[in-house]
Design a protein around this motif. Structure first.
Motif, PDB file in Angstrom:
ATOM      1  N   THR A  38       0.815  -1.210   0.000  1.00 12.25           N
ATOM      2  CA  THR A  38       0.000   0.000   0.000  1.00 12.25           C
ATOM      3  C   THR A  38       0.850   1.261   0.000  1.00 12.25           C
ATOM      4  N   ASP A  39       1.887   1.297   0.814  1.00 12.44           N
ATOM      5  CA  ASP A  39       2.704   2.503   0.918  1.00 12.44           C
ATOM      6  C   ASP A  39       4.135   2.152   1.314  1.00 12.44           C
ATOM      7  N   GLN A  40       4.918   3.193   1.480  1.00 12.93           N
ATOM      8  CA  GLN A  40       6.353   3.085   1.765  1.00 12.93           C
ATOM      9  C   GLN A  40       6.682   2.133   2.933  1.00 12.93           C
ATOM     10  N   ASN A  41       5.869   2.117   3.961  1.00 17.47           N
ATOM     11  CA  ASN A  41       6.151   1.274   5.123  1.00 17.47           C
ATOM     12  C   ASN A  41       5.377  -0.038   5.086  1.00 17.47           C
ATOM     13  N   GLY A  42       4.726  -0.292   3.954  1.00 20.22           N
ATOM     14  CA  GLY A  42       3.785  -1.405   3.882  1.00 20.22           C
ATOM     15  C   GLY A  42       4.442  -2.768   3.773  1.00 20.22           C
ATOM     16  N   GLU A  43       3.665  -3.805   4.131  1.00 21.23           N
ATOM     17  CA  GLU A  43       4.126  -5.177   3.948  1.00 21.23           C
ATOM     18  C   GLU A  43       3.702  -5.657   2.561  1.00 21.23           C
ATOM     19  N   ARG A  44       4.265  -6.766   2.144  1.00 18.28           N
ATOM     20  CA  ARG A  44       3.936  -7.346   0.839  1.00 18.28           C
ATOM     21  C   ARG A  44       2.823  -8.366   1.044  1.00 18.28           C
ATOM     22  N   VAL A  45       1.679  -8.134   0.394  1.00 19.95           N
ATOM     23  CA  VAL A  45       0.515  -8.987   0.606  1.00 19.95           C
ATOM     24  C   VAL A  45       0.121  -9.669  -0.702  1.00 19.95           C
ATOM     25  N   VAL A  63     -10.812  -7.854  -1.888  1.00 18.39           N
ATOM     26  CA  VAL A  63     -10.106  -7.863  -0.616  1.00 18.39           C
ATOM     27  C   VAL A  63     -11.084  -7.845   0.545  1.00 18.39           C
ATOM     28  N   GLN A  64     -10.869  -8.783   1.470  1.00 18.90           N
ATOM     29  CA  GLN A  64     -11.660  -8.769   2.698  1.00 18.90           C
ATOM     30  C   GLN A  64     -10.802  -8.167   3.806  1.00 18.90           C
ATOM     31  N   GLY A  65     -11.305  -7.141   4.438  1.00 17.60           N
ATOM     32  CA  GLY A  65     -10.557  -6.509   5.528  1.00 17.60           C
ATOM     33  C   GLY A  65     -10.446  -7.466   6.693  1.00 17.60           C
ATOM     34  N   ALA A  66      -9.219  -7.828   7.053  1.00 17.77           N
ATOM     35  CA  ALA A  66      -9.021  -8.728   8.187  1.00 17.77           C
ATOM     36  C   ALA A  66      -7.948  -8.142   9.096  1.00 17.77           C
ATOM     37  N   GLY A  67      -6.723  -8.109   8.598  1.00 19.90           N
ATOM     38  CA  GLY A  67      -5.627  -7.541   9.375  1.00 19.90           C
ATOM     39  C   GLY A  67      -5.438  -6.072   9.065  1.00 19.90           C
ATOM     40  N   LYS A  68      -4.332  -5.532   9.526  1.00 21.48           N
ATOM     41  CA  LYS A  68      -4.069  -4.106   9.367  1.00 21.48           C
ATOM     42  C   LYS A  68      -4.032  -3.692   7.896  1.00 21.48           C
ATOM     43  N   THR A  69      -3.242  -4.431   7.092  1.00 20.07           N
ATOM     44  CA  THR A  69      -3.050  -3.998   5.707  1.00 20.07           C
ATOM     45  C   THR A  69      -4.320  -4.121   4.880  1.00 20.07           C
ATOM     46  N   THR A  70      -5.056  -5.225   5.049  1.00 18.46           N
ATOM     47  CA  THR A  70      -6.267  -5.371   4.245  1.00 18.46           C
ATOM     48  C   THR A  70      -7.320  -4.337   4.651  1.00 18.46           C
ATOM     49  N   ARG A  71      -7.362  -3.987   5.935  1.00 17.24           N
ATOM     50  CA  ARG A  71      -8.312  -2.935   6.341  1.00 17.24           C
ATOM     51  C   ARG A  71      -7.909  -1.589   5.784  1.00 17.24           C
ATOM     52  N   GLN A  72      -6.593  -1.332   5.830  1.00 15.65           N
ATOM     53  CA  GLN A  72      -6.094  -0.079   5.277  1.00 15.65           C
ATOM     54  C   GLN A  72      -6.391  -0.026   3.780  1.00 15.65           C
TER      55      GLN A  72
ATOM     56  N   ARG B 259      13.140  -9.913   5.813  1.00 17.20           N
ATOM     57  CA  ARG B 259      12.160  -9.268   6.694  1.00 17.20           C
ATOM     58  C   ARG B 259      12.791  -8.085   7.433  1.00 17.20           C
ATOM     59  N   VAL B 260      14.024  -8.296   7.911  1.00 19.21           N
ATOM     60  CA  VAL B 260      14.642  -7.244   8.717  1.00 19.21           C
ATOM     61  C   VAL B 260      15.212  -6.129   7.837  1.00 19.21           C
ATOM     62  N   ASN B 261      15.950  -6.486   6.780  1.00 16.89           N
ATOM     63  CA  ASN B 261      16.654  -5.467   5.993  1.00 16.89           C
ATOM     64  C   ASN B 261      15.749  -4.757   4.990  1.00 16.89           C
ATOM     65  N   LYS B 267      11.774  -2.194  12.723  1.00 16.12           N
ATOM     66  CA  LYS B 267      11.020  -0.985  13.065  1.00 16.12           C
ATOM     67  C   LYS B 267       9.519  -1.277  13.188  1.00 16.12           C
ATOM     68  N   PHE B 268       9.139  -2.565  13.277  1.00 19.62           N
ATOM     69  CA  PHE B 268       7.729  -2.926  13.488  1.00 19.62           C
ATOM     70  C   PHE B 268       7.271  -2.332  14.815  1.00 19.62           C
ATOM     71  N   PRO B 269       6.077  -1.771  14.979  1.00 17.60           N
ATOM     72  CA  PRO B 269       4.997  -1.701  13.990  1.00 17.60           C
ATOM     73  C   PRO B 269       4.966  -0.432  13.129  1.00 17.60           C
ATOM     74  N   ASP B 270       6.025   0.418  13.198  1.00 18.22           N
ATOM     75  CA  ASP B 270       6.031   1.571  12.279  1.00 18.22           C
ATOM     76  C   ASP B 270       6.080   1.080  10.838  1.00 18.22           C
ATOM     77  N   PHE B 271       6.814  -0.012  10.625  1.00 16.44           N
ATOM     78  CA  PHE B 271       6.755  -0.720   9.345  1.00 16.44           C
ATOM     79  C   PHE B 271       5.874  -1.945   9.574  1.00 16.44           C
ATOM     80  N   ASP B 272       5.126  -2.339   8.545  1.00 20.35           N
ATOM     81  CA  ASP B 272       4.080  -3.353   8.744  1.00 20.35           C
ATOM     82  C   ASP B 272       4.588  -4.784   8.921  1.00 20.35           C
ATOM     83  N   THR B 273       5.778  -5.075   8.394  1.00 22.20           N
ATOM     84  CA  THR B 273       6.225  -6.473   8.364  1.00 22.20           C
ATOM     85  C   THR B 273       6.828  -6.893   9.702  1.00 22.20           C
ATOM     86  N   PRO B 274       6.289  -7.953  10.313  1.00 20.58           N
ATOM     87  CA  PRO B 274       6.869  -8.435  11.562  1.00 20.58           C
ATOM     88  C   PRO B 274       7.971  -9.472  11.317  1.00 20.58           C
TER      89      PRO B 274
END
Lengths: 279, 465
Positions: A38-45, A63-72, B259-261, B267-274
């Motif tokens: 979704t954005d610069q700090n986002g996870e890969r989904v 997309v079904q909103g479940a966790g943080k990213t899907t809700r966002q 995951r870390v690099n 920096k979780f939870p400022d970054f989404d990946t745990p």
């Protein structure tokens, strides 16, 4: 950046997006997925591609909103942009003329079953679909399925619409009615896929499920999405996501999907606090 | 007056093992000059032959000694496009420095530290001054992968006048320099700076492009690229193939480090990946290479109570750089040698709780020249661990092979090339770096990238030598 051409809720908490991605639209085949950020700090989904539109150069994801990213993600509107979309990833569905092919979708799993149902029809199969939801408003893609399938059965857990029961119950009913079934595709929550696999195992009906493990890169580079199929370790992102339902170790899949449960809760809580502050 | 080898200042052990800031702090001008004066300017220097890309070491060090740092940087860049990176991650102790004459009786000249100093000085005081580019050739080259091989190849090709597009599967550029090597060893700003320098010279970058899926190699050739350089690295983690390896808490080094690099899980939870919560936990890293050191030091920074390196041979055979081992020891990493994991143990919920280790002893030398570890019968014991990282190497990612079957591959999936030109069996397609050599070093990948650039230039403009 990837533009959202259209975004609309199709059920409570379930949103359909058409995203501008002409290359992926052209390349994708049924069963393949994209990874979005979704954005610069986002996870890969990872999200399965539900459909594509070549004229528009778009792909559809649901997309079904479940966790943080899907809700966002479900707060993104028409005209907004996603940071990253990569794909098509994974192996396409294995499609051939089986005879009678049943596509079963539980909840948002229907969005994943839909493109494969289309491909099964195009390959000359007599196609049946069974799609279920908790209640009437959670049933998705009923009309789309009706456009491509020879028969469509809708089930609801509470009986508010269609058949009262689970998709598994409807499948059992078809089997009891001595309907000839040659192929079953089942996509939905893990307990549902496990239950379908048990129903078809005895009858030796070829059954395929699409797995949804936690992924990072989606290209076979990290091995985080490993699962056990036929007692062998596979990387779902490149060896799958579809596998023989009778050989999948569902317990392992469920267990590995819980690895970050507490982190996910923390992230969601954090996110809710922030969005409330913003209001 | 004999000047001793100048130490490079380091961040304090305790401070650094709790954060991700760079451990080495680099020479000051004074230290660099002193160190440069140790070079005796041999008439026939042997150090240069030790460098895989033959950096003009003697000349650049002479310039440092005289204080001409920017000229020294330009001198290095004649042969090495990424000195700030190589100065940090090259194994100089087994390349240039091992050949240094001074090293015969004393410690060798610290060539790597000087390279790093010069590159950092240039970045700080000169910015990204773009070199002169040759007139446009009208030819287009696709480079697959933005790691060290891809970046160095792109840098050379753009200067030769060709249009270059670099395709990267991930969302950030730099390949292993971004996802693999941690911030505390190679700050990501340095990688970003090098990428930006290439961009300023005109190199185009496409992220989120998984060649094989997004476009195949054949499609690139059909769609206007005159040549393709495959530099996709070694992107397939090896596991140990022992029971319990899929328990929760067992990671490949690739996953843990990515995951870390790349995803900034620290920096979780400022970054989404745990990532696995290492705080006050026992972490074991299996392997003895630089990646293993990176992983174990990362776990310590994430708060691990006990962080172990478990290696099946002895300390002598460990392939990691001496500097990394020394840093790891200073940071409180425990080394368990001559032990081999045979099974991971978990609880009822499927979480890792321990590993069964078998003691080993050293036998005859094997094909690598190292003494082979032999199991000691009935020596198994259990070590309690909460997290395991498997860092025993990488194979080749199969995506290119599956989608480009007409290239020639080894049985391990590495692409076969002419070693002189990096040419594959397919016209217009070149390959280099780890996808050809198997897991190796940044500098070797860079060297392969440069060799390929020269061969591609020759292929595109045959008359123009």
């Amino acid at each position: 950046m990837f533009k959202i051409i259209n975004a609309e809720f199709i059920a409570p908490n379930i949103k359909k997006f058409r995203i501008e991605a002409p290359k992926i639209a052209k390349k994708r085949k049924a069963g393949q997925f994209v990874i979005i950020r979704t954005d610069q700090n986002g996870e890969r989904v990872p999200l399965t591609i539900a459909d594509s539109n070549l004229d528009e150069g778009s792909i559809t994801i649901i997309v079904q909103g479940a966790g943080k990213t899907t809700r966002q993600l479900n707060e993104f509107e028409t005209g907004h942009f996603l940071m990253d979309v990569v794909g098509p990833l994974g192996k396409p569905s294995f499609i051939e003329k089986f005879g009678v092919a049943v596509s079963i979708g539980g909840g948002v799993g229907t969005a994943i079953a839909y493109p494969t149902a289309v491909a099964l029809k195009q390959a000359g199969n007599y196609t049946i679909s069974i799609i279920g939801g908790r209640s009437k408003e959670y049933v998705i893609l009923e009309n789309e399925m009706k456009d491509v399938c020879d028969e469509v059965f809708v089930t609801t857990d509470d009986g508010s619409y269609g058949y009262h029961g689970f998709v598994t119950d409807k499948l059992k009913e078809l089997i009891e009615a001595k309907r000839q079934l040659d192929f079953v595709l089942a996509i939905g929550p893990i307990p549902m896929m496990k239950a379908i696999a048990e129903v078809t195992r005895k009858l030796k009906i070829k059954t395929v499920v699409s797995l949804n493990p936690i992924m990072v890169d989606g290209t076979g580079m990290c091995g985080g999405c490993r699962a056990t199929v036929d007692n062998k370790t596979v990387f779902v992102c490149v060896d799958g996501p579809e596998f023989d339902a009778h050989k999948v170790d569902f317990e392992l899949l469920e267990r590995r999907n819980r690895i970050y449960r507490s982190d996910e809760e923390k992230a969601l809580k954090n996110y809710k606090c922030h969005s409330e502050e913003a209001l | 007056m004999k000047i001793p080898r100048q130490k490079m200042p380091e961040r304090d052990n305790l401070e650094r093992s709790a954060n991700f800031l760079e451990v080495n702090l680099g020479y000051s001008e004074e230290l660099a000059k002193l160190e440069a004066l140790r070079c005796i300017q041999c008439p026939r220097p042997t150090c240069i032959a030790g460098c895989p890309v033959n950096v003009k070491i003697k000349d650049f060090i002479a310039l440092v000694a005289e204080g001409y740092y920017l000229d020294a940087a330009a001198k290095i860049k004649e042969d090495n496009m990424l000195p700030a990176i190589c100065g940090r991650v090259c194994p100089q102790e087994e390349q240039c420095e091992v050949k240094c004459i001074i090293g015969k009786k004393n410690e060798p000249v610290a060539i790597g530290r000087l390279e790093r100093f010069v590159a950092d000085y240039e970045r700080e005081y000169n910015g990204a001054k773009t070199p002169l580019l040759k007139p446009k050739s009208g030819k287009k080259v696709a480079v697959i992968g933005s790691g060290p091989a891809g970046l160095s190849c792109a840098g050379d090709l753009i200067q030769m006048g060709h249009d270059v597009t670099v395709f990267e599967a991930l969302h950030e550029l730099g390949g292993v320099l971004i996802y693999g090597i941690p911030e505390f060893r190679l700050p990501k700003d340095i990688v970003k700076f090098e990428v930006e320098s290439l961009r300023k010279m005109g190199v185009e970058f496409q992220t989120n492009a998984v060649i094989g899926f997004t476009d195949t190699v054949d499609e690139l050739l059909q769609n206007g690229y005159d040549a393709v350089f495959i530099a996709v690295g070694a992107g397939l983690p090896y596991f140990l193939k022992i029971p319990g390896e899929n328990l929760n808490g067992v990671y490949s080094a690739n996953e843990f480090l990515t995951r870390v690099n790349l995803m900034k899980a620290y920096k979780f939870p400022d970054f989404d990946t745990p990532v696995f919560n290492c705080k006050d936990k026992n972490v074991a890293v299996f392997g003895g290479g630089n990646t293993a050191m990176d992983a174990v030091r990362t776990s310590k920074r994430l708060g691990a109570k006990n962080a172990y390196i478990i290696y099946r041979r002895s300390d002598v055979e460990m392939p990691a750089r001496k500097e990394e081992i020394h840093h790891a020891k200073d940071e409180g990493i425990e080394f368990i040698f001559l032990a081999n994991p045979v099974e991971f143990i978990g609880d009822n919920a499927g979480w890792l709780t321990g590993v069964i280790l078998q003691k080993m002893e050293l036998g005859e030398s094997d094909s690598s020249g190292r003494r082979k570890p032999v199991p000691i019968i009935e020596s198994e014991y259990e070590l309690n661990i909460d997290m395991a990282v498997i860092a025993v190497g990488n194979g080749s990612n199969p995506i290119i092979q599956k989608t480009t079957p007409d290239l020639q591959y080894t049985k391990w999936g590495n692409i076969i090339v002419d070693e002189r030109t990096m040419k594959t069996s397919k016209v217009g397609v070149f390959a280099g770096g780890d996808i050809v050599s198997g897991g190796a070093t940044v500098i070797l990948a860079m060297g392969a990238g440069r060799k390929a650039a020269a061969a591609i230039n020759n292929f595109l403009t045959p008359g123009d030598l």
